[in-house]
Design an enzyme around this catalytic site. Structure first.
Site, PDB file in Angstrom:
ATOM      1  N   SER A 186       0.844  -1.197   0.000  1.00 59.95           N
ATOM      2  CA  SER A 186       0.000   0.000   0.000  1.00 59.95           C
ATOM      3  C   SER A 186       0.877   1.244   0.000  1.00 59.95           C
ATOM      4  O   SER A 186       1.852   1.323   0.756  1.00 59.95           O
ATOM      5  CB  SER A 186      -0.897  -0.009   1.236  1.00 59.95           C
ATOM      6  OG  SER A 186      -1.591   1.208   1.349  1.00 59.95           O
ATOM      7  N   THR A 229      -9.399   1.976 -15.523  1.00 61.71           N
ATOM      8  CA  THR A 229      -8.284   2.851 -15.901  1.00 61.71           C
ATOM      9  C   THR A 229      -7.371   3.066 -14.703  1.00 61.71           C
ATOM     10  O   THR A 229      -7.828   3.335 -13.600  1.00 61.71           O
ATOM     11  CB  THR A 229      -8.841   4.208 -16.405  1.00 61.71           C
ATOM     12  OG1 THR A 229      -9.732   3.923 -17.491  1.00 61.71           O
ATOM     13  CG2 THR A 229      -7.730   5.123 -16.869  1.00 61.71           C
ATOM     14  N   CYS A 316     -11.184   1.916  14.337  1.00 61.52           N
ATOM     15  CA  CYS A 316     -11.808   1.430  13.109  1.00 61.52           C
ATOM     16  C   CYS A 316     -12.173   2.614  12.218  1.00 61.52           C
ATOM     17  O   CYS A 316     -12.007   3.762  12.597  1.00 61.52           O
ATOM     18  CB  CYS A 316     -13.026   0.556  13.415  1.00 61.52           C
ATOM     19  SG  CYS A 316     -14.279   1.391  14.356  1.00 61.52           S
TER      20      CYS A 316
HETATM   21  N1  PLP Z   1      -3.073  -4.353   5.811  1.00 66.63           N
HETATM   22  C1  PLP Z   1      -2.538  -3.757   6.883  1.00 66.63           C
HETATM   23  C2  PLP Z   1      -1.641  -4.550   7.777  1.00 66.63           C
HETATM   24  C3  PLP Z   1      -2.815  -2.415   7.169  1.00 66.63           C
HETATM   25  O1  PLP Z   1      -2.280  -1.837   8.242  1.00 66.63           O
HETATM   26  C4  PLP Z   1      -3.685  -1.706   6.300  1.00 66.63           C
HETATM   27  C5  PLP Z   1      -4.048  -0.296   6.572  1.00 66.63           C
HETATM   28  O2  PLP Z   1      -4.320   0.082   7.684  1.00 66.63           O
HETATM   29  C6  PLP Z   1      -4.201  -2.365   5.176  1.00 66.63           C
HETATM   30  C7  PLP Z   1      -3.878  -3.687   4.971  1.00 66.63           C
HETATM   31  C8  PLP Z   1      -5.125  -1.675   4.214  1.00 66.63           C
HETATM   32  O3  PLP Z   1      -4.398  -0.920   3.276  1.00 66.63           O
HETATM   33  P1  PLP Z   1      -5.159   0.199   2.412  1.00 66.63           P
HETATM   34  O4  PLP Z   1      -5.496   1.299   3.375  1.00 66.63           O
HETATM   35  O5  PLP Z   1      -4.176   0.629   1.386  1.00 66.63           O
HETATM   36  O6  PLP Z   1      -6.352  -0.432   1.820  1.00 66.63           O
END
Ligand code: PLP
Length: 376
Positions: A186, A229, A316
């Site tokens: 991410s 896209t 959350c």
């Molecule tokens: N996985 C983990 C361990 C995360 O900490 C997060 C975000 O908090 C995500 C996945 C989700 O990523 P994104 O916000 O890019 O969808």
């Protein structure tokens, strides 16, 4: 008004200047990477250059990279798209994995996956399975033995997905050495913009990858695996951040000095504080701790008023503070689960940030003494 002391980098970290430059430059372009004309070809070049930079962060090949809208979509794509009905996930996974469903692999008192339990689960049932285990936990920073997980899973013929959203860009990651088949990344955890990420599919370039179906349908973008896209500016920002994070891994490792100073300061203020996951390998930037009786929501709000941004273990998306999923999974009891806070440093963090946190937290403890008469 002075800027808040930001110590919530595991939620979203500060954009790196390189990412801001890449996003700004790309936003000003008018072109779709799928167009065949000159501007389209220029956009395609930006996309393919970005693919190489993102691949380099995890030692993968450019053709292994599928761009997505972020870590959540990447994990959904791997878990839902692999086409396997049996899914095993560790108890402390992020909701983006947990909510795809699956059987739970136990963790120990530090939140580390129980490898014997994984082995027994796979041995008990020979239905083809996908095992999903994160590289580093978002709350505690605890690093999982992913290479061991992959070795066990592959011995049983299972496929392995790793949510590396928190680990990648913070510690060195070599996807082939870890042995995983799918890996989620991410942008906004490594200094890029939110809304961009990638699923890395080992062997997609070269045709040896595990089976993967698209879970969204439309154009044939991203080798037919992710329709829509491409978010060119987000992807350019992701790539710039990936490159900067890779170059900055040594500097990031040195954040452990600040993290340790912070934990020593907390210990001095309140010796009864429990540090979660500090006995095992963890990210250099993350501290997760609880002082029984001092609720996480009180801490988050009081510190916010004092100009220090931290988070409860698992804030959350609604913005509510709830008991930490991680601490609950580790069976540490509700007292600690409802008291745990996460302080996460980032690439721009300084000693002053640590001092500001300790001052604000120390003041909160004094207030608590006055209100309840209890010793911190
Ligand atoms: N996985 C983990 C361990 C995360 O900490 C997060 C975000 O908090 C995500 C996945 C989700 O990523 P994104 O916000 O890019 O969808």
């Amino acid at each position: 008004m002075t800027a808040p002391t930001y110590l919530d980098h595991n939620a979203t970290t500060t954009l790196r200047p390189e990412a801001i430059a890449a996003v700004t430059h790309t936003l000003a372009l008018t072109a779709n990477p799928s167009s065949v004309h000159g501007p389209g070809r220029a956009a395609r070049k930006i996309l393919e250059d970005a693919r190489s930079k993102v691949a380099a962060l995890v030692g993968a090949r450019p053709g292994d990279v599928i761009f997505t809208s972020g870590g959540t979509e990447a994990s959904n794509l791997a878990i839902r798209g692999c086409g396997l009905s049996r899914v095993l996930v560790s108890a402390t996974e992020h909701p983006s994995v947990l909510q795809c469903g699956g059987d739970t692999i136990h963790v120990d008192g530090n939140g580390v996956i129980d490898l014997a339990h994984l082995d027994a689960m796979l041995a008990a049932d020979d239905t083809p399975a996908l095992v999903s285990v994160m590289l580093a936990n978002n709350e505690s920073g605890v690093i999982q033995p992913v290479a061991d997980v992959a070795a066990i899973a592959h011995r049983h013929g299972a496929v392995v997905h790793c949510d590396a959203v928190q680990g990648c860009g913070k510690i060195a990651v070599d996807m082939a050495a870890l042995g995983v088949d799918f890996m989620s990344l991410s942008a906004h955890k490594i200094g890029g913009p939110a809304g961009a990420g990638a699923l890395i599919v080992r062997g997609l370039e070269g045709g040896t990858a595990c089976h993967l179906n698209a879970i969204s349908f439309g154009g044939g973008h991203e080798r037919g695996l992710r329709a829509g896209t491409e978010n060119l500016s987000g992807i350019a920002g992701l790539a710039a951040a990936a490159e900067a994070a890779l170059n900055g891994l040594d500097a990031f490792a040195r954040l452990s000095v600040l993290r340790d100073a912070l934990e020593n300061g907390v210990r001095a203020l309140a010796p009864a504080t429990v540090f979660i996951g500090d006995g095992v390998e963890r990210l250099p930037n993350t501290s997760f701790f609880a002082l029984a009786g001092l609720d996480s929501d009180t801490q988050v709000m009081s510190l916010d008023l004092a100009g220090v941004a931290i988070s409860a273990g698992s804030a959350c998306s609604s913005g509510k503070v709830k008991a930490s999923a991680m601490v609950k999974a580790m069976n540490m009891g509700n007292d600690l689960a409802t008291a745990a806070i996460r302080v996460s440093l980032g690439w721009p963090s300084t000693e002053d940030d640590v001092a500001a946190f300790l001052s604000a937290w120390g003041n909160l403890l004094k207030t608590k003494d006055i209100l309840t008469g209890t010793a911190a």
